[in-house]
Structures are given as C-alpha cells and as structure tokens.
Enzyme design. Structure first.
Site, PDB file in Angstrom:
ATOM      1  N   LYS A  40      10.604   0.524  -8.318  1.00 44.42           N
ATOM      2  CA  LYS A  40      11.572   0.596  -7.207  1.00 44.42           C
ATOM      3  C   LYS A  40      11.775  -0.721  -6.601  1.00 44.42           C
ATOM      4  O   LYS A  40      12.950  -1.292  -6.187  1.00 44.42           O
ATOM      5  CB  LYS A  40      11.158   1.466  -6.211  1.00 44.42           C
ATOM      6  CG  LYS A  40      11.139   3.134  -6.602  1.00 44.42           C
ATOM      7  CD  LYS A  40      10.712   4.028  -5.469  1.00 44.42           C
ATOM      8  CE  LYS A  40       9.557   3.579  -4.852  1.00 44.42           C
ATOM      9  NZ  LYS A  40       8.263   3.541  -5.607  1.00 44.42           N
TER      10      LYS A  40
ATOM     11  N   ARG B 110       9.971   9.478   1.695  1.00 43.63           N
ATOM     12  CA  ARG B 110       8.847   9.993   0.596  1.00 43.63           C
ATOM     13  C   ARG B 110       8.414  11.502   1.042  1.00 43.63           C
ATOM     14  O   ARG B 110       7.615  11.824   0.438  1.00 43.63           O
ATOM     15  CB  ARG B 110       7.832   9.035   1.290  1.00 43.63           C
ATOM     16  CG  ARG B 110       7.500   8.200  -0.114  1.00 43.63           C
ATOM     17  CD  ARG B 110       6.354   7.324   0.605  1.00 43.63           C
ATOM     18  NE  ARG B 110       5.565   6.507  -0.491  1.00 43.63           N
ATOM     19  CZ  ARG B 110       5.817   5.364  -0.670  1.00 43.63           C
ATOM     20  NH1 ARG B 110       6.771   4.582  -0.159  1.00 43.63           N
ATOM     21  NH2 ARG B 110       5.095   4.707  -1.745  1.00 43.63           N
TER      22      ARG B 110
ATOM     23  N   ARG C 280       0.509  -5.397 -12.112  1.00 43.53           N
ATOM     24  CA  ARG C 280       1.019  -6.055 -10.921  1.00 43.53           C
ATOM     25  C   ARG C 280      -0.120  -6.761 -10.193  1.00 43.53           C
ATOM     26  O   ARG C 280      -0.129  -7.644  -9.716  1.00 43.53           O
ATOM     27  CB  ARG C 280       1.742  -4.884 -10.002  1.00 43.53           C
ATOM     28  CG  ARG C 280       2.006  -5.526  -8.686  1.00 43.53           C
ATOM     29  CD  ARG C 280       3.041  -4.578  -7.907  1.00 43.53           C
ATOM     30  NE  ARG C 280       2.515  -3.556  -7.455  1.00 43.53           N
ATOM     31  CZ  ARG C 280       3.186  -2.467  -7.009  1.00 43.53           C
ATOM     32  NH1 ARG C 280       4.478  -2.230  -7.049  1.00 43.53           N
ATOM     33  NH2 ARG C 280       2.828  -1.373  -6.319  1.00 43.53           N
TER      34      ARG C 280
ATOM     35  N   ARG D  85      -2.401  -6.396  -3.351  1.00 41.81           N
ATOM     36  CA  ARG D  85      -2.228  -5.308  -2.255  1.00 41.81           C
ATOM     37  C   ARG D  85      -3.665  -4.643  -2.104  1.00 41.81           C
ATOM     38  O   ARG D  85      -3.978  -4.254  -3.148  1.00 41.81           O
ATOM     39  CB  ARG D  85      -1.053  -4.644  -2.899  1.00 41.81           C
ATOM     40  CG  ARG D  85       0.088  -5.063  -2.567  1.00 41.81           C
ATOM     41  CD  ARG D  85       1.329  -4.239  -2.867  1.00 41.81           C
ATOM     42  NE  ARG D  85       1.230  -2.722  -2.598  1.00 41.81           N
ATOM     43  CZ  ARG D  85       2.241  -1.832  -2.950  1.00 41.81           C
ATOM     44  NH1 ARG D  85       3.061  -2.148  -3.234  1.00 41.81           N
ATOM     45  NH2 ARG D  85       1.938  -0.655  -2.375  1.00 41.81           N
TER      46      ARG D  85
ATOM     47  N   ARG E  92      -2.554   7.789  -4.484  1.00 41.72           N
ATOM     48  CA  ARG E  92      -0.947   7.795  -4.248  1.00 41.72           C
ATOM     49  C   ARG E  92      -0.039   8.446  -5.230  1.00 41.72           C
ATOM     50  O   ARG E  92       0.704   8.890  -4.676  1.00 41.72           O
ATOM     51  CB  ARG E  92      -0.793   5.944  -4.381  1.00 41.72           C
ATOM     52  CG  ARG E  92      -1.355   5.188  -3.110  1.00 41.72           C
ATOM     53  CD  ARG E  92      -1.371   3.653  -3.666  1.00 41.72           C
ATOM     54  NE  ARG E  92      -0.011   3.238  -3.942  1.00 41.72           N
ATOM     55  CZ  ARG E  92       0.297   1.932  -4.738  1.00 41.72           C
ATOM     56  NH1 ARG E  92      -0.684   1.204  -5.148  1.00 41.72           N
ATOM     57  NH2 ARG E  92       1.445   1.648  -4.898  1.00 41.72           N
TER      58      ARG E  92
HETATM   59  P1  AMP Z   1       4.885   1.059  -1.236  1.00 38.86           P
HETATM   60  O1  AMP Z   1       4.772  -0.311  -1.003  1.00 38.86           O
HETATM   61  O2  AMP Z   1       6.292   1.895  -1.194  1.00 38.86           O
HETATM   62  O3  AMP Z   1       4.309   1.392  -2.549  1.00 38.86           O
HETATM   63  O4  AMP Z   1       4.183   1.692   0.015  1.00 38.86           O
HETATM   64  C1  AMP Z   1       2.696   1.446   0.454  1.00 38.86           C
HETATM   65  C2  AMP Z   1       2.159   2.410   1.159  1.00 38.86           C
HETATM   66  O5  AMP Z   1       2.693   2.504   2.438  1.00 38.86           O
HETATM   67  C3  AMP Z   1       2.127   4.038   0.873  1.00 38.86           C
HETATM   68  O6  AMP Z   1       1.032   4.181  -0.138  1.00 38.86           O
HETATM   69  C4  AMP Z   1       2.156   4.488   2.355  1.00 38.86           C
HETATM   70  O7  AMP Z   1       0.887   4.563   2.782  1.00 38.86           O
HETATM   71  C5  AMP Z   1       2.974   3.719   2.959  1.00 38.86           C
HETATM   72  N1  AMP Z   1       4.416   4.101   3.063  1.00 38.86           N
HETATM   73  C6  AMP Z   1       5.343   3.345   2.742  1.00 38.86           C
HETATM   74  N2  AMP Z   1       6.633   4.066   2.850  1.00 38.86           N
HETATM   75  C7  AMP Z   1       6.328   5.337   3.557  1.00 38.86           C
HETATM   76  C8  AMP Z   1       6.914   6.369   3.782  1.00 38.86           C
HETATM   77  N3  AMP Z   1       8.217   6.533   3.585  1.00 38.86           N
HETATM   78  N4  AMP Z   1       6.478   7.218   4.391  1.00 38.86           N
HETATM   79  C9  AMP Z   1       4.831   7.514   4.429  1.00 38.86           C
HETATM   80  N5  AMP Z   1       4.229   6.242   4.121  1.00 38.86           N
HETATM   81  C10 AMP Z   1       4.881   5.310   3.491  1.00 38.86           C
END
Ligand code: AMP
Length: 195
Positions: free
Chosen positions: A13, A88, A127, A139, A150
């Site tokens: 994404k 999400r 990554r 990260r 996750r």
């Molecule tokens: P990402 O960078 O999209 O993989 O997001 C990393 C982490 O941020 C996720 O595992 C969640 O802990 C948090 N997070 C990001 N976007 C959301 C969302 N829309 N709702 C809830 N938690 C989020």
C-alpha cells in the site's frame, strides 16, 4: 480524486500510494506514518499510541478518525488524496463515509491489493533488512513476532472492509503479487475505468 488502498501489512500500500500520489498529483495519507511522526515528536497522541503500535494492535478508532478528518481539510488535499492504512475497521469506514459526505467530498475508488499470505512475512522481513542495510531505522513493529499480531488484527478488523466496499459497489481488486510497475498499471487501469 480520492482513493482508498486496502490490503494486509506488506501488501504494498505504501509503495503504491507514494507512486500514485506522484503520478496524479494527489496527497498520500498514511495513518501509520502520521502516528509514527507523532511518536517521534512526543505529542500527546504519540504517547497514547506508542505501546499499542509496538505490539501490533490497532490504535483507537476515535484517534485515527480525528487525525484523518483534520488532515483532509488541509489545503494540499484539495486535489485529492490516497488513504493508505485507513480505514482499518468497519467503524472507521462508516465514519469516513459520513465525514466525506459532510465535507462534500467523493470516494472515487477502493482498491484492494491482494497478496498471498505466505508472501507477506517475507516482504516485511525484506523491508526491515533493506532499512538496516541502508542505515535507516527499522520500524519497531517490523519483526516476525509482531507481524503475526498485525496480520491477526488485519484479518479480524480490516478484512471485513473488503465485503463492506464490495457490497457498496466500490471495490476493485488488483493482483498485488505482480511486479511494482505492473501493480501501478493495474491501479491506473482501475482509475481510468479500463478495469
Ligand atoms: P501501517 O504503517 O499502516 O502498517 O500502520 C502501523 C500501525 O499504526 C498499525 O499496526 C496500527 O498500530 C497503527 N495504525 C495505523 N493506521 C491505523 C488505523 N487506521 N487504525 C488503527 N490503527 C492504525
């Protein structure tokens, strides 16, 4: 043009949102990136969300809905935005529908990047290895143990959105296993009404 990219962690994404933003003059809105920036800056939101993010869980709907609602109002989003990592949960999806209607904005496409489960773990590990090799920080949630959590959060909370947007006639699915440029072409075809 306002677009949602849906998909599991590691589906691509972020990579596709960034490239699409450049191709079409749109803004990439990654809630994960915004939350990581809040943690780095030590804001109240950062303090509230750090531990749940580190453990692979989801941040509360209220927090992310508030962040997105405010961000969409900023002038750079006028031409359109790509939501990467939001919504999400079904609650976030319903809130998004409502807030876009209230702001008089459309949702032009919801594009699912479909990737085999087995490939996701390898992609996240790559990554982390690439970041390390480039001397960049890895990260906190990019490790095999947290990735499982996750993925669980994705299947429990986020995958129902595929049905939600399908039922609203808004879902388009592309093959996220293809090469990066091929996936980008599939996304363009969807946005240009060719797929
Ligand atoms: P990402 O960078 O999209 O993989 O997001 C990393 C982490 O941020 C996720 O595992 C969640 O802990 C948090 N997070 C990001 N976007 C959301 C969302 N829309 N709702 C809830 N938690 C989020």
């Amino acid at each position: 043009m306002n677009v949602i990219l849906l998909g599991a962690p590691g589906a691509g994404k972020g990579t596709q949102a960034e490239a699409l933003a450049q191709r079409r003059g749109l803004v990439q809105l990654s809630t994960g990136e915004m939350l990581r920036a809040a943690i780095r800056a030590g804001t109240e939101i950062g303090k509230k969300t750090e531990s749940v993010m580190k453990s692979g869980g989801l941040v509360s709907d209220e927090i992310v809905i508030g962040i997105i609602s405010d961000r969409i109002d900023e002038p750079d989003c006028k031409n359109g935005f790509i939501l990467d990592g939001f919504p999400r949960t079904l609650k976030q999806a319903a809130a998004l529908t409502k807030l876009l209607a209230a702001k008089g904005r459309n949702l032009d496409a919801v594009i699912e990047l479909r990737v085999d489960d087995a490939a996701l773990i390898g992609r996240i590990e790559k990554r982390a290895a690439d970041a390390l090799a480039a001397g960049q920080p890895v990260r906190a949630d990019d490790n095999a143990e947290t990735l499982k959590l996750r993925l669980l959060a994705y299947y429990r909370e986020t995958s129902p959105l595929i049905g939600y947007y399908f039922a609203h006639d808004q879902l388009k699915t592309v093959n996220g296993m293809a090469a990066i440029d091929d996936v980008a072409q599939q996304i363009d075809d969807v946005l240009d009404g060719k797929a």
